[in-house]
Write an enzyme that holds these catalytic residues in place. Structure first.
Site, PDB file in Angstrom:
ATOM      1  N   ASP A 308       0.869  -1.168   0.000  1.00 31.89           N
ATOM      2  CA  ASP A 308       0.000   0.000   0.000  1.00 31.89           C
ATOM      3  C   ASP A 308       0.917   1.232   0.000  1.00 31.89           C
ATOM      4  O   ASP A 308       2.148   1.128   0.064  1.00 31.89           O
ATOM      5  CB  ASP A 308      -0.964  -0.032   1.203  1.00 31.89           C
ATOM      6  CG  ASP A 308      -2.192   0.847   0.964  1.00 31.89           C
ATOM      7  OD1 ASP A 308      -2.121   1.771   0.127  1.00 31.89           O
ATOM      8  OD2 ASP A 308      -3.224   0.631   1.620  1.00 31.89           O
TER       9      ASP A 308
HETATM   10  C1  BGC Z   1      -5.076   3.089   0.276  1.00 28.50           C
HETATM   11  C2  BGC Z   1      -5.319   2.005  -0.748  1.00 28.50           C
HETATM   12  C3  BGC Z   1      -5.187   2.569  -2.145  1.00 28.50           C
HETATM   13  C4  BGC Z   1      -3.840   3.231  -2.304  1.00 28.50           C
HETATM   14  C5  BGC Z   1      -3.602   3.821  -3.680  1.00 28.50           C
HETATM   15  C6  BGC Z   1      -3.796   3.849  -0.012  1.00 28.50           C
HETATM   16  O1  BGC Z   1      -3.611   4.928   0.826  1.00 28.50           O
HETATM   17  O2  BGC Z   1      -5.009   2.504   1.549  1.00 28.50           O
HETATM   18  O3  BGC Z   1      -6.578   1.399  -0.553  1.00 28.50           O
HETATM   19  O4  BGC Z   1      -5.343   1.552  -3.094  1.00 28.50           O
HETATM   20  O5  BGC Z   1      -3.729   4.273  -1.349  1.00 28.50           O
HETATM   21  O6  BGC Z   1      -4.350   4.939  -3.903  1.00 28.50           O
END
Ligand code: BGC
Length: 766
Positions: A308
């Site tokens: 993430d």
């Molecule tokens: C979120 C994810 C997301 C990623 C990309 C993160 O902060 O937790 O769910 O896919 O950002 O945008």
């Protein structure tokens, strides 16, 4: 023991190469890997956010209009060989044509100017429609989709989202979200399919098939690769706040959190994103047991594992389990991460990882494994032959047919929680006062991940759709509808900031109305900015509800919220309560149709709606949490006291269940049984009913069994007076639980089956 482990590894790697062979690209992948330098391989493992290669600093409106920066493109893609880009620029949606221009240019540099011509894989979060594409079709968020209990609607929604994502030239979607939405305090419960592992598994599977196609052939130009997220145990930290420590036993991880991921992996999902949080003291991004032993070896996941946002850096800067970036990178890659969503400092990631390989601290075979998985997904998506898809080939983008599908899902998601004395449907001749901070807002109907991360730009993009107020005006006529906000959100502030807005005028106007449609809930949020300190609905909204109730008028409470904010301080004074969740761009229309009876509501709650902040339960709690009466002098009354139970949802008609029949009252290992029940529509109008099949294991060795568990559901439509029979098939595996040894077991003994108010018992024996 050691021998057994290596034997199973051998067997698994055998399956892995078979899968590659089947895809027909194994030879190409292996020959590419042989030709690639360490620098080129490490670059494939890096993912940057679009702002990194854009002109300006990014994230500022002054950087508009967005354009790519040639020097940054060359450095990122050619000098550092970065293999993936994510996100939109300046946190705003773009038209399909703009996306096509951006991605074509990126692919041109990556493929035409580099030695090996490897395409970039572009990924975004298209959570309830193509989030970052202007003009795309916005469905209800996943929590509303879950309330439909309709697999076909969920699959179709994902399929339309895949189409519109590819119409924007983007082949990779960071969805569906398969987290267990078991904590109403968590700021992302609305992104989940709710609290039940079976519902999440079933609807997750439907979503994966919609996104990737029934056959998983994502080379199809209308399909996208999914990223299941967030593996594993993301939504249940002790504090209820995002990215804070959770304590989850292995048994609970496997019993409640793992099944949806396992089902989607078995169905061939291509990629997976890791939980940003910390479980039992270990950040999941550094957890070799979860990432490699469980995910890659035991579940046999052959796709790519992406972090993430910034989560390798977090091992050092947030969690302090590494002394610097370099050590953090070593821990994460050795734990099993294949691609780092960096998102900005790619030089730090690439330079350090190259050094770690040269120093022997990360084996080249681990790098090869990661690159093999990344290239596999790129080949599966056919990016080598077709690195972009052109909007002109997607005539159905934003079409009426797609809009109708989104409307249909919204209509089936709306959940009637209370309807005293048939307060609903409304009569068209009634004079209504529409009020509350959610009455006239497209932003709150959609929630976050809509045209931007936190949803603050929705009004700019969704002007042509109807708010609740506008839809009611269209339906009943403007002369029948008075609007006063009473309370408003501070649209440029924090999501929880509100102010009294014509409050006195609103209370005065209530006196002359026949009915009040009170639209309460939350403004938009996700992730850490959506953290919450008090689960009660805000003080100001509570005051508005109480003062309106004091007028003695009939109040229809419409909830428009991402999580079940507690309403027990005034719920008894409401004549009707409707939950709309975050229904998307057609939520206003669908609600108006439900309020006036043109649509008969059929949504059911996919979570337990709490009545008190210190009484948060899931429906599958333990018997000790639900001791309403006990024998003797002590009275432990009503510990289990939700406002509304999981699966609750009323209709404008009535349903009667009878004739529950089991094919046998004994079930043996290796056999299965059928369970059928009759459902009759005993009211006056056509309605849809979701039939929920629960079982209870009356005695089990594991602590105590859950009070009950959902083992099947089906949704059917019945005309007034019509009766239908629903049949389920249950096998012993469906009744299993994960024991203290972390293995699934179905223990012999007595079980109860419950459908509606019908119950029957059977015995399971080996
Ligand atoms: C979120 C994810 C997301 C990623 C990309 C993160 O902060 O937790 O769910 O896919 O950002 O945008």
């Amino acid at each position: 023991m050691k021998f057994r482990r290596s034997l199973s590894l051998l067997l698994l790697s055998g399956c892995f190469s078979t899968a590659f062979a089947q895809s027909g690209n194994q030879a190409k992948i292996e020959s590419l890997i042989k030709k690639m330098s360490i620098e080129e391989k490490v670059g494939q493992m890096a993912q940057v956010t679009l702002d990194v290669i854009g002109k300006g600093k990014g994230r500022f409106e002054s950087d508009e209009p967005f354009s790519l920066d040639d020097a940054a493109l060359k450095k990122t893609l050619l000098q550092y060989h970065v293999g993936s880009v994510l996100n939109t620029s300046n946190n705003r949606a773009r038209t399909p044509q703009v996306w096509y221009g951006i991605i074509s240019k990126i692919q041109n540099v990556a493929m035409k100017q580099s030695k090996h011509g490897i395409p970039v894989i572009y990924g975004v979060d298209e959570m309830h429609g193509a989030t970052y594409t202007a003009g795309a079709t916005m469905f209800p968020q996943q929590i509303g989709q879950a309330a439909t209990f309709n697999r076909a609607l969920v699959k179709n929604g994902a399929s339309i989202t895949a189409y519109e994502t590819r119409a924007s030239s983007i082949p990779w979607n960071f969805a569906p979200l398969l987290d267990l939405g078991a904590d109403p305090r968590f700021p992302r419960q609305w992104e989940s399919f709710g609290e039940d592992p079976y519902v999440i598994s079933e609807l997750g599977l439907a979503a994966v098939k919609g996104y990737e196609g029934e056959d998983g052939r994502v080379a199809h130009p209308e399909k996208v690769a999914t990223s299941l997220k967030h593996f594993l145990g993301y939504q249940v930290p002790v504090s209820g706040k995002d990215r804070t420590p959770a304590y989850i036993s292995d048994q609970a991880l496997r019993e409640y959190h793992l099944p949806p991921f396992k089902a989607a992996i078995d169905a061939g999902a291509k990629t997976i994103m890791i939980n940003s949080g910390i479980i039992n003291g270990v950040p999941v991004h550094a957890n070799h047991h979860i990432l490699t032993e469980l995910l890659k070896e035991e579940l046999g996941f052959k796709g790519l594992v992406v972090t993430d946002w910034g989560d390798i850096e977090n091992l050092y800067k947030r969690d302090h389990i590494a002394k610097d970036d370099k050590e953090a990178i070593m821990l994460a890659i050795n734990a099993g991460i294949d691609m780092s969503m960096i998102a900005y400092n790619y030089e730090t990631f690439c330079d350090n990882l190259i050094a770690l390989v040269k120093e022997g601290k990360v084996k080249e075979s681990r790098i090869d494994d990661a690159v093999r998985r990344i290239l596999w997904v790129k080949y599966e998506l056919n990016l080598f032959d077709k690195p972009t898809t052109n909007p002109k080939d997607y005539p159905k983008f934003g079409s009426k047919a797609f809009e109708n599908a989104a409307y249909q899902t919204a209509a089936e998601s709306i959940t009637l929680l209370k309807n005293t004395d048939a307060a609903l449907p409304l009569s068209k001749s009634a004079k209504i006062l529409v009020t509350g901070p959610n009455a006239n807002s497209m932003r709150t109907l959609n929630g976050a991940w809509t045209y931007s991360w936190q949803g603050e730009k929705v009004e700019e993009f969704a002007g042509k759709y109807n708010t609740i107020l506008e839809a009611l005006q269209l339906k009943a006529g403007k002369d029948k509808v008075t609007y006063l906000p009473g309370v408003s959100y501070k649209m440029d502030g924090k999501y929880y900031e509100e102010y009294a807005d014509k409050l006195e005028e609103t209370i005065a106007a209530a006196q002359t109305a026949d009915v009040i449609v009170l639209c309460l809930g939350e403004n938009t949020y996700t992730e850490t900015p959506g953290n919450l300190n008090d689960l009660y609905l805000s003080d100001l909204q509570t005051e508005l509800a109480q003062r309106l109730a004091a007028t003695g008028k009939k109040i229809i409470l419409v909830l428009n919220e991402g999580r079940p904010r507690i309403i027990s301080k005034f719920e008894k004074k409401m004549s009707a309560v409707i939950q709309s969740y975050l229904p998307g761009n057609f939520g206003g229309d669908a609600l108006a149709d439900v309020l006036y009876g043109d649509v008969n509501p059929s949504g059911k709650l996919p979570y337990t709606y709490p009545q008190f902040p210190n009484a948060l339960f899931t429906y599958y709690h333990k018997p000790s949490e639900s001791r309403e009466t006990t024998e003797g002098v002590y009275n432990y009354d009503a510990d289990y006291n939700p406002q509304y139970v999981f699966g609750h949802g009323l209709s404008y008609t009535s349903f009667k269940y009878d004739q529950l029949k089991l094919s046998s009252n004994t079930l043996k290992a290796g056999e299965s049984m059928t369970i059928s029940v009759n459902i009759s529509n005993t009211g006056k109008v056509t309605g849809k009913e979701t039939v929920l099949l629960f079982t209870s294991d009356l005695v089990a060795s594991m602590i105590s069994p859950d009070i009950k568990r959902l083992r099947g559901f089906d949704k059917l439509e019945l005309k007034a007076g019509e009766t239908k029979t629903v049949t389920f098939r249950i096998s012993p595996q469906d009744l299993a639980f994960v024991g203290t040894d972390n293995k699934k077991v179905t223990e012999p003994g007595e079980f109860t089956v419950q459908i509606g108010d019908q119950k029957a018992n059977f015995n399971y024996s080996l």
